[in-house]
Design a protein around this motif. Structure first.
Motif, PDB file in Angstrom:
ATOM      1  N   UNK A   2       0.821  -1.199   0.000  1.00 43.94           N
ATOM      2  CA  UNK A   2       0.000   0.000   0.000  1.00 43.94           C
ATOM      3  C   UNK A   2       0.860   1.256   0.000  1.00 43.94           C
ATOM      4  N   UNK A   3       1.910   1.212   0.778  1.00 43.04           N
ATOM      5  CA  UNK A   3       2.868   2.320   0.852  1.00 43.04           C
ATOM      6  C   UNK A   3       3.480   2.584  -0.529  1.00 43.04           C
ATOM      7  N   UNK A   4       3.878   1.537  -1.210  1.00 41.17           N
ATOM      8  CA  UNK A   4       4.468   1.682  -2.545  1.00 41.17           C
ATOM      9  C   UNK A   4       3.447   2.204  -3.548  1.00 41.17           C
ATOM     10  N   UNK A   5       2.227   1.685  -3.470  1.00 45.46           N
ATOM     11  CA  UNK A   5       1.163   2.147  -4.364  1.00 45.46           C
ATOM     12  C   UNK A   5       0.924   3.643  -4.185  1.00 45.46           C
ATOM     13  N   UNK A   6       0.856   4.072  -2.918  1.00 48.16           N
ATOM     14  CA  UNK A   6       0.630   5.490  -2.636  1.00 48.16           C
ATOM     15  C   UNK A   6       1.762   6.352  -3.200  1.00 48.16           C
ATOM     16  N   UNK A   7       2.989   5.872  -3.062  1.00 46.06           N
ATOM     17  CA  UNK A   7       4.141   6.649  -3.527  1.00 46.06           C
ATOM     18  C   UNK A   7       4.196   6.832  -5.033  1.00 46.06           C
ATOM     19  N   UNK A  24     -11.228   7.504 -12.307  1.00 46.63           N
ATOM     20  CA  UNK A  24     -11.623   8.777 -11.701  1.00 46.63           C
ATOM     21  C   UNK A  24     -11.147   8.925 -10.259  1.00 46.63           C
ATOM     22  N   UNK A  25     -11.148   7.840  -9.495  1.00 46.36           N
ATOM     23  CA  UNK A  25     -10.773   7.922  -8.079  1.00 46.36           C
ATOM     24  C   UNK A  25      -9.351   8.435  -7.880  1.00 46.36           C
ATOM     25  N   UNK A  26      -8.463   8.073  -8.797  1.00 47.94           N
ATOM     26  CA  UNK A  26      -7.058   8.463  -8.642  1.00 47.94           C
ATOM     27  C   UNK A  26      -6.878   9.976  -8.704  1.00 47.94           C
ATOM     28  N   UNK A  27      -7.822  10.657  -9.329  1.00 46.45           N
ATOM     29  CA  UNK A  27      -7.755  12.120  -9.414  1.00 46.45           C
ATOM     30  C   UNK A  27      -8.605  12.812  -8.356  1.00 46.45           C
ATOM     31  N   UNK A  28      -9.402  12.055  -7.621  1.00 42.97           N
ATOM     32  CA  UNK A  28     -10.298  12.613  -6.614  1.00 42.97           C
ATOM     33  C   UNK A  28      -9.523  12.894  -5.322  1.00 42.97           C
ATOM     34  N   UNK A  29      -9.520  14.145  -4.884  1.00 42.42           N
ATOM     35  CA  UNK A  29      -8.711  14.532  -3.715  1.00 42.42           C
ATOM     36  C   UNK A  29      -9.181  13.839  -2.434  1.00 42.42           C
ATOM     37  N   UNK A  31     -10.610  10.845  -2.208  1.00 43.42           N
ATOM     38  CA  UNK A  31     -10.193   9.443  -2.305  1.00 43.42           C
ATOM     39  C   UNK A  31      -8.703   9.331  -1.985  1.00 43.42           C
ATOM     40  N   UNK A  32      -7.929  10.268  -2.450  1.00 38.00           N
ATOM     41  CA  UNK A  32      -6.493  10.260  -2.177  1.00 38.00           C
ATOM     42  C   UNK A  32      -6.238  10.476  -0.683  1.00 38.00           C
ATOM     43  N   UNK A  33      -7.050  11.324  -0.044  1.00 41.68           N
ATOM     44  CA  UNK A  33      -6.922  11.521   1.410  1.00 41.68           C
ATOM     45  C   UNK A  33      -7.266  10.230   2.153  1.00 41.68           C
TER      46      UNK A  33
END
Length: 146
Positions: A2-7, A24-29, A31-33
């Motif tokens: 998960x850490x690597x995915x986030x990075x 779309x989720x990857x651009x949603x602020x 969802x990123x939070x």
């Protein structure tokens, strides 16, 4: 993982857009939070897991690690209300614009604390028995000496 995915989230987003399969989720602020909070929390749980694993661990060390983690959860709940997110560095870096959004993480931490209380209630019940291993001089003898 998960850490690597986030990075590499930005690179994943770029790659998907380049191949016309944007998510779309990857651009949603928000969802990123959520992902940042989950990543931070999983990092803390992973650290606890690493402490609990291994050979030759005394029950006192294991119990201490669990109690410490539960104390940290209480602290994080308190800090989340301020909001002070020292324990969640990824989330803290994103929260500047949307402080009101972090209140939704409070029930998650409360539920996690409740689960720890339920699953490890035996540890609190054995505090007196374990105290003799932690600090034998702190245990009070109930039998008088003759």
């Amino acid at each position: 993982m998960l850490h690597r995915f986030y990075n590499i989230l930005a690179e994943i987003d770029s790659f998907l857009k380049k191949h016309n399969t944007a998510i779309l989720e990857i651009s949603d602020s928000e969802w990123i939070m959520d992902l940042a909070f989950l990543t931070d929390l999983c990092d803390h749980l992973n650290c606890l897991s690493n402490v609990l694993q291994g050979k030759s661990h005394c029950i006192v060390v294991i119990a201490d690690a669990i109690k410490s983690f539960m104390d940290k959860l209480k602290l994080w709940l308190h800090q989340l209300q301020k909001p002070e997110l020292y324990h969640c560095p990824r989330l803290q870096s994103l929260v500047n614009q949307k402080v009101h959004v972090i209140t939704k993480y409070q029930p998650i931490l409360e539920m996690l604390f409740s689960e720890f209380e339920t699953r490890f209630h035996d540890i609190n019940d054995m505090n007196v028995e374990m105290l003799i291993f932690e600090n034998p001089f702190a245990v009070k003898s109930e039998a008088p000496l003759n």
